[in-house]
Design a protein around this motif. Structure first.
Motif, PDB file in Angstrom:
ATOM      1  N   MET A 209       0.837  -1.197   0.000  1.00 49.60           N
ATOM      2  CA  MET A 209       0.000   0.000   0.000  1.00 49.60           C
ATOM      3  C   MET A 209       0.873   1.249   0.000  1.00 49.60           C
ATOM      4  N   ASN A 210       0.652   2.114  -0.972  1.00 46.93           N
ATOM      5  CA  ASN A 210       1.237   3.449  -0.933  1.00 46.93           C
ATOM      6  C   ASN A 210       0.190   4.517  -1.200  1.00 46.93           C
ATOM      7  N   TYR A 233     -16.491   3.913  -4.288  1.00 48.78           N
ATOM      8  CA  TYR A 233     -15.098   3.497  -4.052  1.00 48.78           C
ATOM      9  C   TYR A 233     -14.194   4.490  -4.762  1.00 48.78           C
ATOM     10  N   PHE A 234     -13.236   5.083  -4.031  1.00 52.77           N
ATOM     11  CA  PHE A 234     -12.423   6.154  -4.591  1.00 52.77           C
ATOM     12  C   PHE A 234     -10.976   6.020  -4.113  1.00 52.77           C
ATOM     13  N   GLY A 235     -10.036   6.234  -5.021  1.00 50.92           N
ATOM     14  CA  GLY A 235      -8.631   6.193  -4.642  1.00 50.92           C
ATOM     15  C   GLY A 235      -7.731   5.951  -5.836  1.00 50.92           C
ATOM     16  N   ARG A 236      -6.554   5.407  -5.562  1.00 55.34           N
ATOM     17  CA  ARG A 236      -5.574   5.121  -6.606  1.00 55.34           C
ATOM     18  C   ARG A 236      -5.021   3.720  -6.409  1.00 55.34           C
ATOM     19  N   THR A 237      -4.489   3.164  -7.493  1.00 57.89           N
ATOM     20  CA  THR A 237      -3.858   1.848  -7.408  1.00 57.89           C
ATOM     21  C   THR A 237      -2.512   1.961  -6.707  1.00 57.89           C
ATOM     22  N   GLN A 238      -1.965   0.802  -6.346  1.00 59.14           N
ATOM     23  CA  GLN A 238      -0.713   0.741  -5.611  1.00 59.14           C
ATOM     24  C   GLN A 238       0.431   0.397  -6.575  1.00 59.14           C
ATOM     25  N   SER A 239       1.575   1.049  -6.405  1.00 55.23           N
ATOM     26  CA  SER A 239       2.725   0.788  -7.266  1.00 55.23           C
ATOM     27  C   SER A 239       3.981   0.629  -6.423  1.00 55.23           C
ATOM     28  N   GLU A 240       4.993   0.011  -7.009  1.00 53.22           N
ATOM     29  CA  GLU A 240       6.233  -0.257  -6.299  1.00 53.22           C
ATOM     30  C   GLU A 240       6.935   1.037  -5.898  1.00 53.22           C
ATOM     31  N   ASN A 241       7.711   0.952  -4.822  1.00 55.39           N
ATOM     32  CA  ASN A 241       8.359   2.126  -4.260  1.00 55.39           C
ATOM     33  C   ASN A 241       9.285   2.833  -5.257  1.00 55.39           C
ATOM     34  N   ASP A 242       9.956   2.053  -6.111  1.00 59.03           N
ATOM     35  CA  ASP A 242      10.937   2.667  -7.009  1.00 59.03           C
ATOM     36  C   ASP A 242      10.309   3.379  -8.202  1.00 59.03           C
ATOM     37  N   VAL A 243       8.982   3.207  -8.406  1.00 62.49           N
ATOM     38  CA  VAL A 243       8.330   3.876  -9.550  1.00 62.49           C
ATOM     39  C   VAL A 243       7.109   4.688  -9.140  1.00 62.49           C
ATOM     40  N   GLU A 244       6.746   4.682  -7.863  1.00 62.70           N
ATOM     41  CA  GLU A 244       5.461   5.247  -7.450  1.00 62.70           C
ATOM     42  C   GLU A 244       5.311   6.730  -7.766  1.00 62.70           C
ATOM     43  N   ASP A 245       6.420   7.449  -7.899  1.00 63.46           N
ATOM     44  CA  ASP A 245       6.333   8.882  -8.196  1.00 63.46           C
ATOM     45  C   ASP A 245       6.378   9.191  -9.687  1.00 63.46           C
ATOM     46  N   GLU A 247       5.022   9.250 -13.595  1.00 60.28           N
ATOM     47  CA  GLU A 247       3.735   9.382 -14.268  1.00 60.28           C
ATOM     48  C   GLU A 247       3.344   8.066 -14.922  1.00 60.28           C
ATOM     49  N   GLY A 248       2.131   7.600 -14.641  1.00 65.63           N
ATOM     50  CA  GLY A 248       1.646   6.355 -15.222  1.00 65.63           C
ATOM     51  C   GLY A 248       1.852   5.142 -14.350  1.00 65.63           C
ATOM     52  N   ALA A 249       2.573   5.285 -13.229  1.00 64.76           N
ATOM     53  CA  ALA A 249       2.804   4.131 -12.360  1.00 64.76           C
ATOM     54  C   ALA A 249       1.518   3.665 -11.699  1.00 64.76           C
ATOM     55  N   ASP A 250       0.560   4.564 -11.514  1.00 68.49           N
ATOM     56  CA  ASP A 250      -0.729   4.167 -10.941  1.00 68.49           C
ATOM     57  C   ASP A 250      -1.836   4.969 -11.616  1.00 68.49           C
ATOM     58  N   VAL A 251      -3.058   4.574 -11.349  1.00 70.17           N
ATOM     59  CA  VAL A 251      -4.226   5.263 -11.920  1.00 70.17           C
ATOM     60  C   VAL A 251      -5.210   5.590 -10.804  1.00 70.17           C
ATOM     61  N   GLY A 252      -6.030   6.596 -11.047  1.00 67.33           N
ATOM     62  CA  GLY A 252      -7.099   6.936 -10.126  1.00 67.33           C
ATOM     63  C   GLY A 252      -8.380   6.209 -10.495  1.00 67.33           C
ATOM     64  N   ILE A 253      -9.127   5.776  -9.494  1.00 66.28           N
ATOM     65  CA  ILE A 253     -10.377   5.048  -9.716  1.00 66.28           C
ATOM     66  C   ILE A 253     -11.495   5.721  -8.926  1.00 66.28           C
ATOM     67  N   ALA A 254     -12.607   5.988  -9.595  1.00 68.01           N
ATOM     68  CA  ALA A 254     -13.820   6.484  -8.949  1.00 68.01           C
ATOM     69  C   ALA A 254     -14.967   5.588  -9.419  1.00 68.01           C
ATOM     70  N   MET A 255     -15.450   4.746  -8.530  1.00 69.92           N
ATOM     71  CA  MET A 255     -16.499   3.783  -8.876  1.00 69.92           C
ATOM     72  C   MET A 255     -17.739   4.060  -8.042  1.00 69.92           C
ATOM     73  N   VAL A 256     -18.892   4.083  -8.700  1.00 69.22           N
ATOM     74  CA  VAL A 256     -20.168   4.261  -8.000  1.00 69.22           C
ATOM     75  C   VAL A 256     -21.116   3.156  -8.443  1.00 69.22           C
ATOM     76  N   GLY A 257     -21.983   2.759  -7.537  1.00 71.23           N
ATOM     77  CA  GLY A 257     -22.926   1.688  -7.843  1.00 71.23           C
ATOM     78  C   GLY A 257     -24.295   1.955  -7.245  1.00 71.23           C
ATOM     79  N   LEU A 258     -25.318   1.556  -7.958  1.00 74.59           N
ATOM     80  CA  LEU A 258     -26.698   1.583  -7.489  1.00 74.59           C
ATOM     81  C   LEU A 258     -27.253   0.171  -7.586  1.00 74.59           C
ATOM     82  N   ASP A 259     -27.958  -0.278  -6.570  1.00 76.12           N
ATOM     83  CA  ASP A 259     -28.567  -1.603  -6.650  1.00 76.12           C
ATOM     84  C   ASP A 259     -29.917  -1.600  -5.948  1.00 76.12           C
TER      85      ASP A 259
END
Length: 398
Positions: A209-210, A233-245, A247-259
């Motif tokens: 987790m980063n 659900y909102f946040g970003r994916t996790q990436s390795e310490n040597d690349v986490e900074d 660009e492109g090492a992780d992505v942002g996710i915003a997910m919404v659901g209705l049921d």
């Protein structure tokens, strides 16, 4: 080792048999439905000690032009332990396809106040219906809905901390958690393709987790027979310490659901809609592009949006006063893991899919059901053939 493990399970089950939750059937009314964790937590309210249970399902699948496939899809052991009136522990140990072992849930719950519970550990992400209510006698169809595999990567669970509870005066149930997130690159597997986020699940196995992700859900049950859910659900994916900074090492996710789930006499219906927006998809696909051993350039094909929905209706063909139930149902799904794509990614029409499922669920006893259904699967590729698939199976939950 496996013989020893199963022997211990058998011994624990015998020891705890007097404290096992009763094998009641899943109520038709969605307002009173419980999943495995809720049943474990509520079954020993009046006593301390161990509660055990389990669920299992076996399937036969035969698709167009293929041999039939038979599988003990999953066998799950459920354990709950009550330390005192405020503190409980819940875990699921799952065997998939006979040979794979997973821990599906493992969390500690502490009751802070009436209807306010603190939870920590490996927990289900509250998104949609099936990810939380995935026991085989809680849904129609031999297989779980397909969009709950590709859009919501059920069973989706991660390590986290949060609160849950009910506010009966407002007819609300709530959950709010902080989680670690999907892994950007998971042992050579990437996000994208027909399965969306599925390859990014860390499942609590030495998770990294980063970036902190947040998730929540509110369920409303104030109208007779109706249960409505709103998830986020909102946040970003996790990436390795040597690349986490980078660009492109992780992505942002915003997910919404209705049921929604509804029941009236012998009629039941459910439906859900899920949309996930992804930021930095272009940069992600560029960053993780590589050349394979054949000299070919391989590029992740993560879209910038995933979206899906389904509607299902069912009718119990047996009289209401009968203990057994025979549900005839039909479900339509429409889901697309390339609902939109960023610059540099070609939209793959094979990821734009729809399915019809027609079938029967025969609940022969409390917690036991035989299932049969027939599916028609299509995608948006011009000239593609409809895949026709027969599914047979059974499910138990106790």
């Amino acid at each position: 080792m496996k013989k020893v493990f199963f022997g211990l399970l058998a011994g624990v089950s015998l020891f705890a048999s007097a404290q096992t939750a009763p094998t009641d059937s899943i109520p038709t009314n969605p307002q009173s439905q419980q999943n495995a964790a809720q049943r474990l937590l509520s079954s020993n309210l009046s006593q301390q000690g161990l509660t055990v249970g389990g669920y299992a399902e076996a399937h036969l699948n035969r698709a167009t032009g293929e041999n039939a496939k038979l599988d003990v899809h999953r066998l799950v052991m459920l354990f709950g332990y009550k330390f005192n009136e405020r503190t409980q522990f819940v875990t699921e140990i799952e065997f998939e396809h006979v040979k794979e072992v997973y821990v599906e849930q493992a969390f500690l719950q502490y009751t802070i106040a009436d209807n306010v519970n603190l939870r920590a550990g490996l927990m289900l992400v509250p998104m949609g219906i099936v990810n939380e209510y995935h026991e085989p006698t809680t849904f129609n169809g031999v297989e779980r809905p397909s969009m709950d595999k590709s859009i919501v990567p059920s069973t989706w669970r991660e390590l986290g901390l949060g609160v849950s509870g009910k506010w009966d005066a407002a007819s609300l149930r709530y959950q709010a958690y902080m989680f670690n997130g999907f892994k950007s690159e998971n042992d050579g597997k990437f996000l994208g393709g027909k399965d969306g986020f599925r390859s990014g699940r860390q499942k609590g196995a030495e998770s990294m987790m980063n970036n902190i992700n947040v998730s929540g859900k509110v369920d409303y049950y104030g109208l007779p027979g109706l249960r409505l859910g709103l998830s986020g659900y909102f946040g970003r994916t996790q990436s390795e310490n040597d690349v986490e900074d980078l660009e492109g090492a992780d992505v942002g996710i915003a997910m919404v659901g209705l049921d929604a789930r509804y029941a009236y006499q012998r009629f039941t219906a459910r439906g859900q809609f899920i949309h996930a927006s992804i930021s930095d998809a272009k940069e992600y696909n560029d960053f993780y592009e590589y050349t394979n051993g054949d000299g070919e350039i391989v590029r992740p094909d993560l879209g910038s949006a995933l979206q899906g929905w389904y509607l299902e209706a069912a009718y119990n063909l047996l009289p209401q006063d009968k203990k057994q139930q025979l549900h005839a149902f039909a479900r339509y799904e429409d889901y697309n893991t390339h609902a939109s794509v960023a610059e540099g990614t070609v939209k793959n029409l094979a990821y734009d899919r729809d399915e019809w499922t027609f079938g029967l669920t025969y609940k022969v006893a409390p917690g036991a059901a035989f299932k049969a259904d027939y599916q028609l699967k299509n995608d948006a590729v011009a000239g593609s053939q409809t895949i026709k698939q027969l599914n047979l199976g059974f499910g138990v939950w106790f």
